[in-house]
Design a protein around this motif. Structure first.
Motif, PDB file in Angstrom:
ATOM      1  N   GLY A   1       0.828  -1.214   0.000  1.00 13.82           N
ATOM      2  CA  GLY A   1       0.000   0.000   0.000  1.00 13.82           C
ATOM      3  C   GLY A   1       0.856   1.255   0.000  1.00 13.82           C
ATOM      4  O   GLY A   1       2.077   1.199  -0.185  1.00 13.82           O
ATOM      5  N   GLY A   2       0.196   2.394   0.209  1.00 23.42           N
ATOM      6  CA  GLY A   2       0.914   3.666   0.148  1.00 23.42           C
ATOM      7  C   GLY A   2       2.054   3.723   1.140  1.00 23.42           C
ATOM      8  O   GLY A   2       3.209   4.003   0.781  1.00 23.42           O
ATOM      9  N   VAL A   3       1.773   3.448   2.397  1.00 24.32           N
ATOM     10  CA  VAL A   3       2.819   3.486   3.430  1.00 24.32           C
ATOM     11  C   VAL A   3       3.773   2.304   3.249  1.00 24.32           C
ATOM     12  O   VAL A   3       5.000   2.469   3.181  1.00 24.32           O
ATOM     13  N   GLY A   4       3.206   1.099   3.147  1.00 23.23           N
ATOM     14  CA  GLY A   4       4.028  -0.111   3.128  1.00 23.23           C
ATOM     15  C   GLY A   4       4.965  -0.204   1.944  1.00 23.23           C
ATOM     16  O   GLY A   4       6.060  -0.760   2.051  1.00 23.23           O
TER      17      GLY A   4
ATOM     18  N   ALA B   1       1.399  -9.114   1.915  1.00 27.69           N
ATOM     19  CA  ALA B   1       0.427  -8.463   1.031  1.00 27.69           C
ATOM     20  C   ALA B   1      -0.608  -9.495   0.595  1.00 27.69           C
ATOM     21  O   ALA B   1      -0.435 -10.697   0.830  1.00 27.69           O
ATOM     22  N   GLY B   2      -1.671  -8.997  -0.091  1.00 28.30           N
ATOM     23  CA  GLY B   2      -2.836  -9.838  -0.308  1.00 28.30           C
ATOM     24  C   GLY B   2      -2.962 -10.514  -1.665  1.00 28.30           C
ATOM     25  O   GLY B   2      -4.029 -11.045  -1.967  1.00 28.30           O
ATOM     26  N   SER B   3      -1.922 -10.509  -2.500  1.00 24.80           N
ATOM     27  CA  SER B   3      -2.010 -11.231  -3.775  1.00 24.80           C
ATOM     28  C   SER B   3      -0.604 -11.611  -4.254  1.00 24.80           C
ATOM     29  O   SER B   3       0.390 -11.008  -3.832  1.00 24.80           O
TER      30      SER B   3
ATOM     31  N   ALA C   1       0.546 -11.111  -7.223  1.00 29.72           N
ATOM     32  CA  ALA C   1       1.109 -10.007  -8.018  1.00 29.72           C
ATOM     33  C   ALA C   1       1.748  -8.969  -7.108  1.00 29.72           C
ATOM     34  O   ALA C   1       2.847  -8.462  -7.384  1.00 29.72           O
ATOM     35  N   LYS C   2       1.076  -8.668  -6.005  1.00 30.80           N
ATOM     36  CA  LYS C   2       1.650  -7.690  -5.067  1.00 30.80           C
ATOM     37  C   LYS C   2       2.942  -8.232  -4.454  1.00 30.80           C
ATOM     38  O   LYS C   2       3.923  -7.500  -4.296  1.00 30.80           O
ATOM     39  N   CYS C   3       2.942  -9.530  -4.133  1.00 32.78           N
ATOM     40  CA  CYS C   3       4.146 -10.112  -3.527  1.00 32.78           C
ATOM     41  C   CYS C   3       5.331 -10.057  -4.499  1.00 32.78           C
ATOM     42  O   CYS C   3       6.468  -9.774  -4.090  1.00 32.78           O
TER      43      CYS C   3
ATOM     44  N   ASN D   1       2.088 -13.983   1.073  1.00 38.83           N
ATOM     45  CA  ASN D   1       0.718 -13.706   0.647  1.00 38.83           C
ATOM     46  C   ASN D   1      -0.208 -14.144   1.781  1.00 38.83           C
ATOM     47  O   ASN D   1      -0.480 -15.332   1.948  1.00 38.83           O
ATOM     48  N   TYR D   2      -0.687 -13.167   2.566  1.00 41.45           N
ATOM     49  CA  TYR D   2      -1.414 -13.528   3.792  1.00 41.45           C
ATOM     50  C   TYR D   2      -2.758 -14.168   3.510  1.00 41.45           C
ATOM     51  O   TYR D   2      -3.354 -14.812   4.369  1.00 41.45           O
ATOM     52  N   ARG D   3      -3.260 -14.039   2.285  1.00 43.37           N
ATOM     53  CA  ARG D   3      -4.540 -14.677   1.960  1.00 43.37           C
ATOM     54  C   ARG D   3      -4.349 -16.159   1.631  1.00 43.37           C
ATOM     55  O   ARG D   3      -5.275 -16.938   1.718  1.00 43.37           O
TER      56      ARG D   3
ATOM     57  N   PHE E   1       0.351   8.664  15.893  1.00 44.01           N
ATOM     58  CA  PHE E   1      -0.523   9.333  14.941  1.00 44.01           C
ATOM     59  C   PHE E   1       0.286  10.453  14.300  1.00 44.01           C
ATOM     60  O   PHE E   1       0.802  11.324  15.004  1.00 44.01           O
ATOM     61  N   ILE E   2       0.376  10.408  12.995  1.00 42.20           N
ATOM     62  CA  ILE E   2       1.315  11.285  12.296  1.00 42.20           C
ATOM     63  C   ILE E   2       1.022  12.774  12.533  1.00 42.20           C
ATOM     64  O   ILE E   2       1.943  13.592  12.563  1.00 42.20           O
ATOM     65  N   TYR E   3      -0.245  13.134  12.756  1.00 39.97           N
ATOM     66  CA  TYR E   3      -0.561  14.548  12.983  1.00 39.97           C
ATOM     67  C   TYR E   3       0.136  15.086  14.235  1.00 39.97           C
ATOM     68  O   TYR E   3       0.289  16.286  14.385  1.00 39.97           O
TER      69      TYR E   3
ATOM     70  N   GLU F   1      -7.515  -3.249  -3.994  1.00 40.90           N
ATOM     71  CA  GLU F   1      -7.213  -3.090  -5.429  1.00 40.90           C
ATOM     72  C   GLU F   1      -6.024  -2.171  -5.673  1.00 40.90           C
ATOM     73  O   GLU F   1      -5.370  -2.248  -6.708  1.00 40.90           O
ATOM     74  N   ASN F   2      -5.766  -1.243  -4.752  1.00 34.51           N
ATOM     75  CA  ASN F   2      -4.687  -0.274  -5.007  1.00 34.51           C
ATOM     76  C   ASN F   2      -3.313  -0.906  -4.816  1.00 34.51           C
ATOM     77  O   ASN F   2      -3.122  -1.793  -3.988  1.00 34.51           O
ATOM     78  N   ILE F   3      -2.373  -0.426  -5.631  1.00 35.16           N
ATOM     79  CA  ILE F   3      -0.969  -0.809  -5.468  1.00 35.16           C
ATOM     80  C   ILE F   3      -0.191   0.486  -5.305  1.00 35.16           C
ATOM     81  O   ILE F   3      -0.184   1.328  -6.199  1.00 35.16           O
TER      82      ILE F   3
HETATM   83  N1  LIG Z   1      -0.514   6.145  12.298  1.00 34.03           N
HETATM   84  C1  LIG Z   1      -0.736   7.091  11.397  1.00 34.03           C
HETATM   85  O1  LIG Z   1      -0.633   8.288  11.663  1.00 34.03           O
HETATM   86  C2  LIG Z   1      -1.123   6.672  10.008  1.00 34.03           C
HETATM   87  C3  LIG Z   1      -0.976   7.541   8.914  1.00 34.03           C
HETATM   88  C4  LIG Z   1      -1.306   7.081   7.636  1.00 34.03           C
HETATM   89  C5  LIG Z   1      -1.804   5.799   7.469  1.00 34.03           C
HETATM   90  N2  LIG Z   1      -1.961   4.990   8.571  1.00 34.03           N
HETATM   91  C6  LIG Z   1      -2.434   3.614   8.442  1.00 34.03           C
HETATM   92  O2  LIG Z   1      -1.499   2.923   7.662  1.00 34.03           O
HETATM   93  C7  LIG Z   1      -2.147   1.877   6.954  1.00 34.03           C
HETATM   94  C8  LIG Z   1      -1.827   2.013   5.468  1.00 34.03           C
HETATM   95  O3  LIG Z   1      -2.433   3.213   4.978  1.00 34.03           O
HETATM   96  P1  LIG Z   1      -2.330   3.614   3.437  1.00 34.03           P
HETATM   97  O4  LIG Z   1      -2.937   4.939   3.310  1.00 34.03           O
HETATM   98  O5  LIG Z   1      -0.948   3.379   2.951  1.00 34.03           O
HETATM   99  O6  LIG Z   1      -3.325   2.558   2.773  1.00 34.03           O
HETATM  100  P2  LIG Z   1      -2.937   1.419   1.747  1.00 34.03           P
HETATM  101  O7  LIG Z   1      -1.995   0.506   2.446  1.00 34.03           O
HETATM  102  O8  LIG Z   1      -2.531   2.016   0.457  1.00 34.03           O
HETATM  103  O9  LIG Z   1      -4.326   0.692   1.430  1.00 34.03           O
HETATM  104  C9  LIG Z   1      -4.853  -0.243   2.203  1.00 34.03           C
HETATM  105  C10 LIG Z   1      -4.293  -1.655   1.905  1.00 34.03           C
HETATM  106  O10 LIG Z   1      -4.576  -2.424   3.048  1.00 34.03           O
HETATM  107  C11 LIG Z   1      -4.762  -3.779   2.672  1.00 34.03           C
HETATM  108  N3  LIG Z   1      -5.964  -4.297   3.351  1.00 34.03           N
HETATM  109  C12 LIG Z   1      -7.245  -3.904   3.185  1.00 34.03           C
HETATM  110  N4  LIG Z   1      -8.057  -4.605   3.991  1.00 34.03           N
HETATM  111  C13 LIG Z   1      -7.253  -5.478   4.673  1.00 34.03           C
HETATM  112  C14 LIG Z   1      -7.491  -6.482   5.659  1.00 34.03           C
HETATM  113  N5  LIG Z   1      -8.724  -6.734   6.112  1.00 34.03           N
HETATM  114  N6  LIG Z   1      -6.433  -7.183   6.138  1.00 34.03           N
HETATM  115  C15 LIG Z   1      -5.178  -6.939   5.701  1.00 34.03           C
HETATM  116  N7  LIG Z   1      -4.890  -5.998   4.772  1.00 34.03           N
HETATM  117  C16 LIG Z   1      -5.918  -5.279   4.272  1.00 34.03           C
HETATM  118  C17 LIG Z   1      -4.951  -3.810   1.160  1.00 34.03           C
HETATM  119  O11 LIG Z   1      -3.819  -4.458   0.591  1.00 34.03           O
HETATM  120  P3  LIG Z   1      -3.754  -6.077   0.435  1.00 34.03           P
HETATM  121  O12 LIG Z   1      -4.154  -6.375  -0.963  1.00 34.03           O
HETATM  122  O13 LIG Z   1      -2.328  -6.384   0.724  1.00 34.03           O
HETATM  123  O14 LIG Z   1      -4.717  -6.640   1.418  1.00 34.03           O
HETATM  124  C18 LIG Z   1      -4.994  -2.350   0.753  1.00 34.03           C
HETATM  125  O15 LIG Z   1      -4.348  -2.107  -0.481  1.00 34.03           O
HETATM  126  C19 LIG Z   1      -3.632   1.996   7.294  1.00 34.03           C
HETATM  127  O16 LIG Z   1      -3.971   1.101   8.325  1.00 34.03           O
HETATM  128  C20 LIG Z   1      -3.772   3.428   7.752  1.00 34.03           C
HETATM  129  O17 LIG Z   1      -4.871   3.615   8.596  1.00 34.03           O
HETATM  130  C21 LIG Z   1      -1.624   5.414   9.809  1.00 34.03           C
END
Ligand SMILES: NC(=O)c1ccc[n+]([C@@H]2O[C@H](COP(=O)([O-])OP(=O)(O)OC[C@H]3O[C@@H](n4cnc5c(N)ncnc54)[C@H](OP(=O)(O)O)[C@@H]3O)[C@@H](O)[C@H]2O)c1
Length: 341
Positions: A162-165, A184-186, A188-190, A204-206, A282-284, A330-332
């Protein structure tokens, strides 16, 4: 000629006990407000979506005021100042902050809006929502400060594509980590994790047995567990932590739909036995470190030591779809929406 009409997405329904749906939002048009003293008008270029938005639609997640029905959806964006009555923000400045899901935003730049000028010129403006914005700062400060990642560490990252990961492995490596494994969940992502995003191995956790695969891929255990997911994945990871491990609670996307349901941590005794530290952030609340985070990330991008992935949709109409993609996986990389040039 300044715009007079503003298209915007407002909250129409609350997703109680279910996934977010497109019908939770309504696209409407409103006049662009006249600027009062200290206010400025921003034309949105890109908007961002984040998993926490579902919480804003319900209860505010304890960190933000809950949205009212009919209110413009809250969200960060990057835009250009096109009119200003504020001496600190000039016409032509590029800024990122809480613009909301709309074409034009009026703000006074007060702390609530978390408005920052984009100064770097190493990457496109959209990265102010991704690797060079709060997403990047979350990955960097979560790993460097909260996780105290250092030379020789073995790191596990959930939500790794995902965005952060998707930037965590490269950041961990740049901080000296010896091995980084992602979940990750697929398939292709792995593949992407290991081929482009700096991960040594992926799970692939699924499909895979996560417990068994962590044991195989990190046989000496985990020094830093950067967890974006929570629930069972967090619990399984705890089994494998090393002495003095740091568990960074970044997000809990697996718990967002049925928030409030008890989530037992069967392996919490490992935290005590191995004298580990588990910490949420929390990033804020880390704004005093943003400049340092941006400088480090921009330098790595310029040096070719940090590749970022952006998943881009076209047009304001796509905002609900963009948000839903996060929960369906769905997002990568960082999900953004291109609103105007
Ligand atoms: N602490 C903070 O200040 C802070 C700041 C920003 C974001 N965050 C957190 O960081 C995480 C990532 O945020 P992001 O914006 O980068 O979103 P992201 O990772 O781009 O999007 C969410 C991803 O989470 C996975 N996902 C969805 N449902 C899931 C489930 N039930 N179990 C496991 N994986 C699941 C999906 O990937 P797969 O296909 O791999 O499942 C999806 O692509 C979020 O939890 C967000 O709340 C925290």
């Amino acid at each position: 000629m300044l715009p007079t009409r503003n298209r915007r997405w407002v909250l129409a329904e609350r997703p109680h006990g279910r996934n977010v749906a497109e019908t939770d939002f309504r696209l409407d048009t409103a006049p662009v407000a006249q600027l009062a003293e200290h206010e400025f008008l921003i034309q949105t270029l890109f908007l961002s979506v984040a998993p926490v938005m579902r919480q804003y639609m319900l209860d505010g997640a304890g960190i933000e005021r809950p949205l009212q029905l009919g209110e413009v959806m809250r969200g960060r964006g990057v835009g250009r100042v096109i009119a200003s009555r504020n001496a600190d923000f000039r016409v032509g400045d590029i800024v990122h902050g809480k613009l909301g899901w709309q074409e034009f935003a009026v703000t006074d730049g007060s702390p609530y809006f978390m408005m920052y000028k984009v100064r770097q010129r190493v990457a496109p403006y959209s990265t102010a929502l991704g690797a060079l914005g709060l997403t990047g700062f979350t990955a960097y400060l979560g790993l460097a400060d909260v996780g105290a990642t250092r030379a020789g560490d073995r790191v596990l990252v959930s939500g790794a594509a995902g965005g952060v990961g998707s930037i965590c492995a490269q950041i961990a490596r740049n901080l000296g980590a010896r091995r980084v494994v992602g979940l990750a969940g697929s398939a292709a992502k792995c593949a992407l994790l290991t081929q482009r995003l700096g991960y040594d191995a992926a799970i692939n956790y699924r499909r895979d047995d996560v417990d068994q695969r962590i044991a195989e891929l990190l046989p000496d255990g985990i020094d830093v567990f950067f967890d974006n997911v929570g629930a069972e994945i967090l619990d399984t990871g705890l089994k494998h932590i090393r002495r003095h491990a740091r568990i960074v609670l970044c997000g809990q996307i697996a718990t967002y739909v049925d928030a409030g349901k008890p989530r037992p941590l069967y392996n919490h005794d490992a935290i005590f036995k191995r004298m580990a530290r588990m910490e949420a952030f929390f990033i804020y609340e880390m704004a005093q470190h943003f400049e340092r985070a941006e400088a480090a990330l921009a330098a790595w991008i310029a040096a070719g030591k940090l590749e970022y992935l952006e998943d881009r949709l076209e047009g304001l109409e796509q905002m609900p779809r963009a948000l839903i993609r996060l929960y369906s996986g769905e997002n990568i990389g960082k999900q953004v929406v291109h609103v105007s040039d």
